[in-house]
Design a protein around this motif. Structure first.
Motif, short mmCIF file in Angstrom:
data_model
loop_
_atom_site.label_atom_id
_atom_site.label_comp_id
_atom_site.label_asym_id
_atom_site.label_seq_id
_atom_site.Cartn_x
_atom_site.Cartn_y
_atom_site.Cartn_z
N GLY A 360 7.70 9.56 5.80
CA GLY A 360 6.56 8.96 6.43
C GLY A 360 5.82 8.28 5.25
N ARG A 361 5.67 9.09 3.94
CA ARG A 361 5.29 8.40 2.84
C ARG A 361 5.74 7.18 2.27
N LEU A 362 7.09 7.19 2.25
CA LEU A 362 8.00 5.96 2.00
C LEU A 362 7.49 4.97 2.73
N LEU A 363 7.57 4.93 4.04
CA LEU A 363 7.40 3.80 4.97
C LEU A 363 6.07 3.56 5.01
N GLU A 364 4.88 4.51 4.69
CA GLU A 364 3.62 3.99 4.67
C GLU A 364 3.32 3.17 3.47
N ASN A 365 3.98 3.46 2.34
CA ASN A 365 3.85 2.52 1.10
C ASN A 365 4.49 1.12 1.25
N LEU A 366 5.75 1.23 1.93
CA LEU A 366 6.47 -0.08 2.34
C LEU A 366 5.38 -1.08 3.17
N PHE A 367 4.96 -0.40 4.16
CA PHE A 367 3.75 -1.01 4.91
C PHE A 367 2.70 -1.55 4.45
N ARG A 368 1.99 -0.72 3.64
CA ARG A 368 0.80 -1.10 3.00
C ARG A 368 1.15 -2.21 1.85
N ASN A 369 2.36 -2.17 1.29
CA ASN A 369 2.65 -3.20 0.44
C ASN A 369 2.76 -4.74 1.07
N ALA A 370 3.38 -4.57 2.30
CA ALA A 370 3.64 -5.81 2.93
C ALA A 370 2.25 -6.32 3.44
N ILE A 371 1.16 -5.62 3.82
CA ILE A 371 -0.13 -6.08 4.34
C ILE A 371 -0.94 -6.33 3.00
N ALA A 409 5.73 2.46 -12.29
CA ALA A 409 4.35 2.93 -11.59
C ALA A 409 3.44 2.10 -12.54
N GLY A 410 2.37 1.70 -11.82
CA GLY A 410 1.28 0.95 -12.44
C GLY A 410 1.35 -0.28 -12.28
N TYR A 411 2.63 -1.04 -11.82
CA TYR A 411 2.78 -2.53 -11.66
C TYR A 411 2.42 -2.64 -10.13
N SER A 412 1.51 -3.94 -10.36
CA SER A 412 0.97 -4.55 -9.03
C SER A 412 0.65 -5.93 -9.17
N THR A 413 1.00 -6.57 -8.18
CA THR A 413 0.41 -8.06 -8.17
C THR A 413 -0.61 -8.37 -7.12
N SER A 414 -1.08 -7.58 -6.61
CA SER A 414 -2.47 -7.55 -5.82
C SER A 414 -3.51 -6.90 -6.22
N GLU A 415 -4.70 -7.63 -6.20
CA GLU A 415 -5.99 -6.90 -6.66
C GLU A 415 -6.41 -5.54 -5.95
N ASP A 416 -5.72 -5.35 -4.67
CA ASP A 416 -6.05 -4.23 -3.91
C ASP A 416 -4.98 -3.13 -4.16
N GLY A 417 -3.81 -3.45 -4.83
CA GLY A 417 -2.89 -2.69 -4.94
C GLY A 417 -3.14 -1.51 -5.83
N THR A 418 -2.55 -0.37 -5.74
CA THR A 418 -2.66 0.89 -6.84
C THR A 418 -1.59 0.68 -7.72
N GLY A 419 -0.73 0.14 -7.48
CA GLY A 419 0.60 -0.17 -8.69
C GLY A 419 1.42 1.16 -8.69
N PHE A 420 1.21 2.18 -7.68
CA PHE A 420 2.02 3.14 -7.38
C PHE A 420 2.79 3.23 -6.36
N GLY A 421 2.35 2.58 -5.32
CA GLY A 421 3.18 2.46 -3.94
C GLY A 421 4.62 2.46 -3.82
N LEU A 422 5.13 1.54 -4.56
CA LEU A 422 6.52 1.16 -4.75
C LEU A 422 7.46 1.99 -5.68
N SER A 423 6.55 2.59 -6.67
CA SER A 423 7.13 3.74 -7.40
C SER A 423 7.51 5.10 -6.53
N ILE A 424 6.49 5.17 -5.66
CA ILE A 424 6.54 6.26 -4.62
C ILE A 424 7.95 6.01 -3.67
N VAL A 425 7.83 4.75 -3.15
CA VAL A 425 9.04 4.63 -2.50
C VAL A 425 9.98 4.69 -3.13
N LYS A 426 10.49 4.45 -4.44
CA LYS A 426 11.85 4.77 -5.22
C LYS A 426 11.92 6.10 -5.49
#
Length: 460
Positions: A360-371, A409-426
């Motif tokens: 669920g955590r993986l999917l949440e971060n993929l969906f949040r990244n898309a939004i 971890a820490g990489y983000s191209t969005s001002e609203d992103g934390t930079g941790f989401g896709l690291s969590i996915v991986k």
């Protein structure tokens, strides 16, 4: 009489008289050299001709005849000379000059040692051609044999090892504790126990950590006849384990800072903000609320990575469709115009082995990244593949040269992103043994492929 005696021997034997003729021979020799007839048929035959007749059977055919002639001439006894057949059989030859009533004679003994040599090669392969430390002991700990790995590590000669008590060897002299544990292991094994623990052994130029054991070898009556000490070096593994533990300790310390030193003032700021919002209205308050929300997510993601990201709990049969819907409802709550589509019917009853919370955590971060990158009106599509599933969107996507960086971890191209989401996915994917890759979707957005997933059931 002599032929009758020869027939009782398990080796090939031929005796020559002073004229180099066959005086006596047994069936075993005729069989070894594939000669026709019976011993009485060969009696009196010319031994020189016989040697030339069978010489082609040997790898060094010319040397075979020359060596026989040399031994006859020198009349020097010889033992265990090796002869190799073209069919890979190996013989040993013994020669004895004999005195006969009518002159000098010669006695030859040929033994087929092919099976013994094969056993020797297997022994060498198992005992010496290995990185394993091994040896053979008497029940009292006296060394009978040590393999090359032990000798090379300790800079020892076999002669100075054999006959010594194992724990008296230089290998065990780096500390009294090592010596005592080695002696105790031998004594317990001599009583029939299998003993296994770690030891630090002293080599020529370094100390090594060894996964060490002593195994008793018993006879049919259960009495211990020999002991087999064995070991393999685990120094690198232990150092790696210590490094991992140091990393875990640092992460625990970091998690402690997040959960107390940062979380407490953040909670206080959020509570005070609610009071201020009730007392007055200001254009700055929504900005503060957004910043605090982002700090809260940053803290939550970092804390999750530090404490939970690399490990998963129990694996259960998870209905993928249900987990996807739950994750989407959590993330899309504030993006009412975002849409979730299913590309096929493969999710209707598909189940996979997974940790439901981590998935669920993986999917949440993929969906949040898309939004976050596609906006509140983004369309997210999920679909099945032969070995997994994908999540794609119709957002702006990401250039190919930047795709490898998004899982850092820490990489983000969005001002609203934390930079941790896709690291969590991986990390969640890897913890399950899955792979995750980023490509371009059909609509030009981002597509994440989760592969290596075993589907346990699907619709027919």
């Amino acid at each position: 009489m002599l032929s009758t005696l020869f027939e009782t021997l398990p080796v090939g034997v031929v005796a020559e008289d002073s004229d180099r003729n066959v005086l006596a021979v047994n069936d075993h020799l005729l069989d070894l050299f594939e000669l026709p007839g019976a011993p009485e048929d060969v009696h009196g035959a010319d031994c020189v001709q016989m040697a030339e007749q069978v010489s082609d059977m040997f790898v060094e055919s010319n040397r075979f005849v020359e060596r026989i002639n040399q031994l006859v001439s020198d009349r020097e006894p010889t033992d265990n000379e090796q002869l190799v057949f073209h069919d890979d059989r190996i013989f040993e030859r013994d020669y004895r000059p004999v005195e006969l009533p009518d002159g000098d004679g010669h006695l030859w003994v040929y033994k087929d040692i092919s099976e013994q040599d094969e056993q020797r090669r297997r022994y060498e392969a198992v005992f010496n051609q290995t990185y394993q430390f091994t040896g053979l002991l008497e029940p009292d700990g006296t060394v009978l044999e040590a393999n090359d790995t032990v000798l090379e590590f300790g800079g020892l000669d076999r002669d100075e090892v054999v006959g010594q008590n194992m724990w008296e060897l230089p290998l065990f002299q780096n500390s009294q504790a090592t010596r005592d544990r080695a002696q105790s292991a031998v004594e317990r094994a001599a009583d029939g126990d299998f003993v296994h623990h770690e030891l630090r052994l002293q080599g020529t130029d370094r100390e090594a950590i060894i996964d060490f054991s002593v195994r008793p070898v018993t006879d049919e009556q259960g009495s211990v006849r020999f002991l087999v000490p064995e070991g393999h070096e685990i120094t690198d593994r232990k150092e790696h384990e210590r490094a991992l533990q140091r990393e875990r300790d640092r992460l625990d310390e970091f998690a402690g800072v997040l959960s107390h030193d940062l979380r407490n003032p953040l909670n206080l700021a959020e509570a005070r903000l609610e009071f201020v919002q009730e007392e007055c209205d200001s254009e700055h308050l929504p900005v503060i609320e957004t910043a605090l929300d982002r700090m809260d997510r940053l803290t939550e993601d970092a804390l999750w990575l530090a404490r939970e990201g690399r490990e998963i709990g129990s694996l259960d049969a998870v209905v993928l469709h249900d987990t996807i819907d739950t994750a989407w409802n959590i993330v899309a709550d504030n993006a009412s115009h975002a849409e979730l589509h299913y590309a096929d019917d493969g999710f209707s009853t598909a189940t996979i082995e997974a940790d439901d919370d981590r998935l669920g955590r993986l999917l949440e971060n993929l969906f949040r990244n898309a939004i976050e990158h596609g906006g509140n009106e983004v369309t997210v599509t999920v679909g099945t593949m032969d070995d997994g599933f994908y999540v794609e969107d119709d957002g702006p996507g990401l250039p190919e040269e930047r795709r490898d960086s998004v899982f850092t971890a820490g990489y983000s191209t969005s001002e609203d992103g934390t930079g941790f989401g896709l690291s969590i996915v991986k990390q969640v994917a890897e913890a399950h043994g899955w792979d995750v890759g980023l490509t371009e979707s059909e609509a030009g957005g981002a597509r994440f492929d989760i592969t290596g997933v075993e589907t346990t059931s699907t619709d027919e």
